[in-house]
Scaffold this motif. Structure first.
Motif, PDB file in Angstrom:
ATOM      1  N   GLU A 193     -53.154  15.502  -9.378  1.00 56.64           N
ATOM      2  CA  GLU A 193     -53.520  16.156  -8.271  1.00 56.64           C
ATOM      3  C   GLU A 193     -52.037  17.608  -7.618  1.00 56.64           C
ATOM      4  O   GLU A 193     -52.222  18.056  -7.758  1.00 56.64           O
ATOM      5  N   THR A 194     -50.969  16.621  -7.253  1.00 60.28           N
ATOM      6  CA  THR A 194     -50.032  17.016  -6.953  1.00 60.28           C
ATOM      7  C   THR A 194     -49.065  17.991  -8.225  1.00 60.28           C
ATOM      8  O   THR A 194     -48.554  19.138  -7.876  1.00 60.28           O
ATOM      9  N   VAL A 195     -49.366  17.640  -9.303  1.00 65.91           N
ATOM     10  CA  VAL A 195     -48.504  18.724 -10.118  1.00 65.91           C
ATOM     11  C   VAL A 195     -50.024  19.705 -10.814  1.00 65.91           C
ATOM     12  O   VAL A 195     -49.208  21.017 -10.393  1.00 65.91           O
ATOM     13  N   ASN A 196     -50.654  18.919 -10.768  1.00 68.66           N
ATOM     14  CA  ASN A 196     -51.325  20.689 -10.788  1.00 68.66           C
ATOM     15  C   ASN A 196     -51.370  21.717  -9.787  1.00 68.66           C
ATOM     16  O   ASN A 196     -51.686  23.162  -8.962  1.00 68.66           O
ATOM     17  N   THR A 197     -50.951  21.299  -8.474  1.00 72.99           N
ATOM     18  CA  THR A 197     -50.687  22.303  -7.412  1.00 72.99           C
ATOM     19  C   THR A 197     -49.280  23.081  -7.606  1.00 72.99           C
ATOM     20  O   THR A 197     -49.007  23.923  -7.326  1.00 72.99           O
ATOM     21  N   LEU A 198     -48.253  21.801  -7.817  1.00 76.89           N
ATOM     22  CA  LEU A 198     -47.286  22.852  -7.958  1.00 76.89           C
ATOM     23  C   LEU A 198     -47.008  24.259  -9.144  1.00 76.89           C
ATOM     24  O   LEU A 198     -46.690  25.055  -8.139  1.00 76.89           O
ATOM     25  N   ASN A 199     -48.196  23.850 -10.119  1.00 74.91           N
ATOM     26  CA  ASN A 199     -48.242  24.514 -10.917  1.00 74.91           C
ATOM     27  C   ASN A 199     -48.895  25.986 -10.124  1.00 74.91           C
ATOM     28  O   ASN A 199     -48.762  27.356 -10.409  1.00 74.91           O
ATOM     29  N   ARG A 200     -50.191  25.900  -9.633  1.00 69.25           N
ATOM     30  CA  ARG A 200     -51.171  26.999  -8.869  1.00 69.25           C
ATOM     31  C   ARG A 200     -49.967  27.396  -7.753  1.00 69.25           C
ATOM     32  O   ARG A 200     -50.152  28.573  -8.345  1.00 69.25           O
ATOM     33  N   LEU A 201     -48.989  27.038  -7.534  1.00 68.28           N
ATOM     34  CA  LEU A 201     -47.733  27.639  -6.401  1.00 68.28           C
ATOM     35  C   LEU A 201     -47.183  28.564  -7.005  1.00 68.28           C
ATOM     36  O   LEU A 201     -47.071  29.251  -6.411  1.00 68.28           O
ATOM     37  N   ARG A 202     -46.994  27.686  -8.325  1.00 68.57           N
ATOM     38  CA  ARG A 202     -45.701  28.491  -8.733  1.00 68.57           C
ATOM     39  C   ARG A 202     -46.596  29.999  -9.753  1.00 68.57           C
ATOM     40  O   ARG A 202     -45.840  31.029  -8.957  1.00 68.57           O
ATOM     41  N   LYS A 203     -47.504  29.679  -9.939  1.00 67.72           N
ATOM     42  CA  LYS A 203     -48.224  31.283 -10.587  1.00 67.72           C
ATOM     43  C   LYS A 203     -48.772  31.733  -9.660  1.00 67.72           C
ATOM     44  O   LYS A 203     -48.395  33.006  -9.599  1.00 67.72           O
ATOM     45  N   GLU A 204     -48.555  31.337  -8.022  1.00 61.65           N
ATOM     46  CA  GLU A 204     -48.541  32.375  -6.483  1.00 61.65           C
ATOM     47  C   GLU A 204     -47.925  32.738  -6.291  1.00 61.65           C
ATOM     48  O   GLU A 204     -47.782  33.621  -5.269  1.00 61.65           O
ATOM     49  N   GLY A 205     -46.265  32.306  -7.018  1.00 59.39           N
ATOM     50  CA  GLY A 205     -45.367  32.917  -5.719  1.00 59.39           C
ATOM     51  C   GLY A 205     -44.453  32.150  -5.149  1.00 59.39           C
ATOM     52  O   GLY A 205     -43.650  32.989  -4.455  1.00 59.39           O
ATOM     53  N   VAL A 206     -45.483  31.131  -4.582  1.00 60.19           N
ATOM     54  CA  VAL A 206     -45.232  30.296  -3.237  1.00 60.19           C
ATOM     55  C   VAL A 206     -44.164  29.248  -3.681  1.00 60.19           C
ATOM     56  O   VAL A 206     -43.305  29.136  -2.852  1.00 60.19           O
ATOM     57  N   CYS A 207     -44.005  28.736  -4.581  1.00 61.46           N
ATOM     58  CA  CYS A 207     -43.184  28.075  -5.524  1.00 61.46           C
ATOM     59  C   CYS A 207     -42.468  29.205  -6.766  1.00 61.46           C
ATOM     60  O   CYS A 207     -42.862  29.239  -7.243  1.00 61.46           O
ATOM     61  N   PRO A 208     -40.905  28.380  -5.850  1.00 66.60           N
ATOM     62  CA  PRO A 208     -40.249  29.379  -7.433  1.00 66.60           C
ATOM     63  C   PRO A 208     -40.632  28.117  -8.735  1.00 66.60           C
ATOM     64  O   PRO A 208     -40.882  27.138  -8.107  1.00 66.60           O
ATOM     65  N   PRO A 209     -39.545  28.824  -9.493  1.00 66.25           N
ATOM     66  CA  PRO A 209     -40.053  27.636 -10.863  1.00 66.25           C
ATOM     67  C   PRO A 209     -39.170  26.387 -10.406  1.00 66.25           C
ATOM     68  O   PRO A 209     -39.245  25.863 -11.579  1.00 66.25           O
ATOM     69  N   ASP A 210     -37.936  26.204  -9.661  1.00 73.05           N
ATOM     70  CA  ASP A 210     -37.353  25.592 -10.025  1.00 73.05           C
ATOM     71  C   ASP A 210     -37.852  24.527  -9.156  1.00 73.05           C
ATOM     72  O   ASP A 210     -36.823  23.537  -8.694  1.00 73.05           O
ATOM     73  N   GLY A 211     -38.852  24.722  -8.332  1.00 73.76           N
ATOM     74  CA  GLY A 211     -39.422  23.263  -7.499  1.00 73.76           C
ATOM     75  C   GLY A 211     -39.888  21.864  -8.410  1.00 73.76           C
ATOM     76  O   GLY A 211     -39.928  22.172  -9.629  1.00 73.76           O
ATOM     77  N   TRP A 212     -39.715  21.268  -7.154  1.00 71.50           N
ATOM     78  CA  TRP A 212     -39.969  20.021  -8.375  1.00 71.50           C
ATOM     79  C   TRP A 212     -40.875  19.385  -7.053  1.00 71.50           C
ATOM     80  O   TRP A 212     -41.188  19.232  -5.622  1.00 71.50           O
ATOM     81  N   ILE A 213     -41.316  18.101  -7.285  1.00 72.34           N
ATOM     82  CA  ILE A 213     -41.755  17.353  -6.666  1.00 72.34           C
ATOM     83  C   ILE A 213     -40.870  15.217  -6.645  1.00 72.34           C
ATOM     84  O   ILE A 213     -39.960  15.434  -6.498  1.00 72.34           O
ATOM     85  N   LEU A 214     -41.066  15.214  -4.633  1.00 70.07           N
ATOM     86  CA  LEU A 214     -40.330  14.682  -4.214  1.00 70.07           C
ATOM     87  C   LEU A 214     -40.933  12.817  -4.145  1.00 70.07           C
ATOM     88  O   LEU A 214     -42.827  13.413  -4.112  1.00 70.07           O
ATOM     89  N   PHE A 215     -40.671  12.517  -4.693  1.00 74.00           N
ATOM     90  CA  PHE A 215     -41.483  10.775  -4.551  1.00 74.00           C
ATOM     91  C   PHE A 215     -40.904  10.243  -3.838  1.00 74.00           C
ATOM     92  O   PHE A 215     -39.450   9.901  -3.533  1.00 74.00           O
ATOM     93  N   ASN A 216     -41.575  10.017  -2.748  1.00 69.53           N
ATOM     94  CA  ASN A 216     -41.273   9.273  -0.939  1.00 69.53           C
ATOM     95  C   ASN A 216     -41.560   7.642  -2.256  1.00 69.53           C
ATOM     96  O   ASN A 216     -42.620   6.790  -2.457  1.00 69.53           O
TER      97      ASN A 216
END
Length: 179
Positions: A155-178
């Protein structure tokens, strides 16, 4: 004398035969019958204990298989994630968190800044876009703007890809593992 001899013989015969004679006459189980029943009950209890142990072993095996499957799936997802353009980083690799404790396992990082003011501006842009965000401070001095906390990596990977397409997250955005 005859009466006393009969009574003596009767007492001797009762004392030699014991309680089992009286039980048999009364139609009750004898001590041998009682002992057989005790052994049967003990055998039933042992058999039930063995069946219970077998069920518990089966449950343990299934639980271990499920844990192995989940671990393999997570490893597969992590491997797939490493092949995408979304890096995944653990807080310990950035010096650890300074104070805030994260409650979910995965977070999308829309930006990391040395300046707290820059992080606040990015947070405001994310909030204005409809994605509540938080600023997390790392011990190395960086401030990260995190979005969309989740416990599901896919779900997080899919959301990251969607946020990149929407321009909310830049292409160099990443996932933080807690951790």
């Amino acid at each position: 004398m005859k009466k006393s001899a009969i009574w003596i013989l009767l007492l001797i015969s009762l004392s030699l035969t014991g309680c089992d004679f009286l039980r048999r006459v009364a139609g009750r189980p004898t001590s041998a019958d009682i002992e057989l029943r005790r052994e049967a009950i003990a055998a039933e209890e042992r058999a039930e204990a063995e069946r219970h142990a077998a069920r518990m072993d089966s449950i343990r095996r299934v639980r271990q298989q499920m844990e192995d499957s989940l671990s393999a799936l997570e490893n597969h997802l992590l491997d797939s994630l490493s092949k995408t353009s979304a890096p995944a980083i653990q807080p310990s690799k950035l010096g650890g968190l300074s104070a805030e404790v994260l409650t979910s396992r995965y977070y999308i990082v829309a930006g990391a800044f040395r300046s707290q003011d820059n992080a606040a501006r990015k947070k405001q842009r994310c909030d204005d876009a409809g994605y509540p965000s938080t600023v997390v401070q790392f011990k190395n001095g960086f401030y990260a703007v995190t979005l969309c906390p989740s416990d599901n990596l896919r779900e997080t990977v899919n959301t990251l890809n969607r946020l990149r397409k929407e321009g909310v997250c830049p292409p160099d955005g990443w996932i933080l593992f807690n951790e």
